[in-house]
Motif scaffolding. Structure first.
Motif, PDB file in Angstrom:
ATOM      1  N   ILE A 103       1.114   0.129   6.618  1.00 55.69           N
ATOM      2  CA  ILE A 103       1.777   1.194   5.851  1.00 55.69           C
ATOM      3  C   ILE A 103       1.366   1.062   4.386  1.00 55.69           C
ATOM      4  N   THR A 104       0.887   2.152   3.800  1.00 59.34           N
ATOM      5  CA  THR A 104       0.563   2.159   2.381  1.00 59.34           C
ATOM      6  C   THR A 104       1.536   3.096   1.665  1.00 59.34           C
ATOM      7  N   VAL A 105       2.226   2.578   0.658  1.00 65.65           N
ATOM      8  CA  VAL A 105       3.104   3.447  -0.121  1.00 65.65           C
ATOM      9  C   VAL A 105       2.237   4.195  -1.128  1.00 65.65           C
ATOM     10  N   LEU A 106       2.178   5.516  -0.986  1.00 63.80           N
ATOM     11  CA  LEU A 106       1.329   6.304  -1.876  1.00 63.80           C
ATOM     12  C   LEU A 106       2.059   6.637  -3.169  1.00 63.80           C
ATOM     13  N   GLU A 107       3.335   6.955  -3.031  1.00 60.85           N
ATOM     14  CA  GLU A 107       4.078   7.411  -4.206  1.00 60.85           C
ATOM     15  C   GLU A 107       5.572   7.373  -3.916  1.00 60.85           C
ATOM     16  N   VAL A 108       6.357   7.024  -4.917  1.00 63.81           N
ATOM     17  CA  VAL A 108       7.807   7.172  -4.794  1.00 63.81           C
ATOM     18  C   VAL A 108       8.231   8.196  -5.832  1.00 63.81           C
ATOM     19  N   GLN A 125       1.319   6.394   3.814  1.00 63.79           N
ATOM     20  CA  GLN A 125       0.255   6.637   4.780  1.00 63.79           C
ATOM     21  C   GLN A 125       0.365   5.521   5.812  1.00 63.79           C
ATOM     22  N   LEU A 130      12.239  10.283  -2.867  1.00 62.75           N
ATOM     23  CA  LEU A 130      11.360  10.459  -1.715  1.00 62.75           C
ATOM     24  C   LEU A 130      10.220   9.465  -1.789  1.00 62.75           C
ATOM     25  N   HIS A 180       6.408   8.656  -0.264  1.00 60.82           N
ATOM     26  CA  HIS A 180       5.252   9.146   0.496  1.00 60.82           C
ATOM     27  C   HIS A 180       4.451   7.943   0.964  1.00 60.82           C
TER      28      HIS A 180
END
Lengths: 257, 317
Positions: free
Chosen positions: B179-184, A167, A163, A165
């Motif tokens: 778009i900022t990827v916060l976590e995978v 922003q 997955l 996530h």
């Protein structure tokens, strides 16, 4: 807040697809809202409920009959509809171009939802082309969505249970996956109310645009046949399992890795 | 000489075997084959790519080294590399990652992209892909400056074509994307993705409950298969929707598809009918799937699968 949701009128999943001599399908079958678009509508309506002064506009590019899918979207809670009437099929590029022009003519979007794919043409890309035409960031296969101030937080399904996530700045385009929500069945009063909600009908020629010269052209289509002649595997449990091992090892050759 | 770019994907540090199959679509002496890598440009990767017909391996990086996962930034970097190397035909996998990156590349270039192709003919820029969720197959021609194709994993077998490949680095500019990827969040690394698995074992109504899926997982673990499910099993809440095979789930094309207690609705077939071999296990000899498979096993899956798993364990031990 202005929320647009793009919906497509597609053959029912249970329908048998018959290809006519002219290379088009026999449309004398049931059509429904593209299943992934139901998730898109549901999320749009959910977002509307969380914000004051929001409007959900369902938009579709399709034949006159696509009005039925716009009515379904309005029964689920969309406030009004836009139908871009076109008698021909469109590839992802020209679909996105048309949706983009109709949306820009209608107003300034904050969030645009689509389904992650249409189950008829299986292109998987309209949301990205739409984002590119509008200059908005886009993601697809969203399984969670929340408003976070002036941006949104989205969880997207990647491969094998991974997955992501992210922003995103608003305005943005979100392709809805199946796990995003559980679309609600509209109740009878909602269905009746949807009949009186307004639909703006546009012709492609009403839109100030030129369709992209780059395109994907269908040059032939045929039904995929299901011709397999089953061999029966019989015997005791041990014999059956033994025969299956042989198929895996000798026929499919999948045991040497 | 035409140039064809191949977007290469990695899994656990290795080139995905399905990517090698894609290269075989352009195995002719009129084509220069260029591999584009965003991660893992190891000597081992170059070796396996050059053994399958790749002539140039381009590692795409940034001023700060390898570009961390960011679908839009990766797509932007691929577009820059395509422009730099004058690549107008790009092929990749219609995997989850490929669908993400190729679609973004197409959007940036305003290019035609045929996704999930089962065959591609580069000589006339046509591709075959399923329509109506596997109920029909259509041929498409791409028109424009660029031509993009996402191949269905396993649709083409890898073919060796030994040669020597140059390894070079291309430094891309990283752009602001909104778009900022916060976590995978990674799932289990030994999990095989449904759309890329060689063998899939799927359960339907006949599984009866959630716990019974364990016997399918045990089988899958034994031979690195993936576990799928029919819509009935998903709707009953036994397994997650990510496992659903069929019209509103995943479309798969494994070498072997084992259907356990699945009746074989039109919608389910739409998702797996291009499988190499279909084995159906069902107690009901009249279930639709028993007439549309290659091997019909009229028996109790709860008897057969554990014994099959044990036999496989003995072989692979």
């Amino acid at each position: 807040m202005r929320i647009y949701v793009c919906v497509k009128h597609v053959p029912d999943t249970a329908a048998t697809i018959r290809i006519k001599a002219d290379g088009h399908i026999d449309e004398n079958i049931t059509f429904i809202m593209n299943p992934y678009d139901e998730n898109a509508v549901e999320e749009a309506v959910r977002l509307k409920k969380q914000t004051s002064d929001a409007e959900v506009i369902a938009i579709s590019l399709g034949k006159e009959s696509a009005e039925a899918t716009l009515r379904s979207a309005m029964a689920m809670g969309a406030d009004r509809g836009i139908l871009i009437k076109s008698a021909t099929d469109h590839d992802s590029l020209s679909t996105a171009r048309s949706l983009c022009s109709a949306i820009q003519a209608d107003g300034a979007p904050d969030v645009i939802f689509t389904g992650r794919e249409a189950i008829d043409s299986e292109g998987f890309q309209t949301m990205f082309h739409l984002g590119a035409f509008l200059g908005f960031p886009a993601v697809s296969n969203a399984v969670a969505f929340e408003l976070s101030g002036t941006s949104v937080k989205v969880t997207c399904e990647m491969e094998a249970g991974n997955l992501e996530h992210v922003q995103m700045d608003m305005p943005c385009v979100i392709g809805a996956g199946k796990d995003l929500n559980q679309p609600s069945y509209p109740k009878l009063p909602d269905i009746l109310k949807a009949r009186n909600k307004p639909i703006t009908v546009l012709e492609l020629s009403d839109l100030e645009m030129e369709l992209p010269a780059s395109r994907v052209e269908m040059v032939g289509i045929e039904p995929l046949k299901e011709e397999r002649q089953p061999d029966n595997i019989e015997g005791t449990v041990d014999e059956i399992a033994g025969a299956m091992v042989k198929v895996l090892r000798d026929k499919a050759k999948v045991l040497d890795g | 000489m035409t140039k064809v770019g191949f977007l290469i994907e990695m899994k656990n540090g290795k080139v995905k075997p399905a990517c090698l199959g894609v290269i075989s679509a352009a195995h002719d002496n009129k084509t220069e084959r260029v591999a584009l890598l965003l991660e893992g440009g190891s000597a081992e990767s170059v070796e396996i790519l050059e053994a399958h017909g790749i002539q140039r391996v381009v590692q795409i990086t940034s001023a700060n080294g390898a570009i961390p996962w960011h679908a839009e930034q990766w797509a932007g970097a691929v577009v820059q590399a395509m422009e730099h190397f004058n690549i107008q035909t790009l092929m990749g996998l219609a995997s989850a990652q490929g669908k993400n990156i190729l679609s973004r590349v197409a959007a940036r270039l305003g290019a035609p992209l045929v996704m999930d192709c089962t065959a591609v003919d580069l000589s006339d820029q046509t591709a075959t892909k399923s329509q109506f969720s596997g109920k029909a197959a259509a041929r498409f021609r791409t028109h424009g400056k660029y031509h993009l194709y996402g191949m269905r994993p396993n649709a083409l077998d890898p073919v060796t074509m030994p040669g020597d490949a140059m390894l070079e680095t291309f430094q891309a500019e990283i752009e602001e994307t909104g778009i900022t990827v916060l976590e995978v969040k990674k799932g289990a690394s030994d999990l095989v993705d449904l759309t890329e698995a060689d063998v899939i074992i799927s359960g339907g109504r006949g599984m009866q409950n959630k716990d019974n899926f364990d016997i399918l997982f045990k089988f899958a673990k034994q031979i690195s298969a993936a576990v799928g499910a029919s819509r009935v099993a998903v709707d009953a809440g036994w397994v997650s929707h990510t496992m659903q095979v069929g019209q509103t789930g995943k479309t798969v094309s494994p070498k072997v598809y084992i259907a356990c207690g699945i009746s074989g609705s039109v919608q389910h077939f739409a998702g797996m009918k291009t499988a190499g071999i279909i084995i159906a296990i069902n107690l009901d000899p009249n279930a639709a799937i028993m007439h549309k498979c290659d091997y019909a096993v009229c028996a109790d899956l709860f008897d057969v699968i554990p014994v099959l798993t044990r036999k496989l364990k003995e072989i692979t031990a």
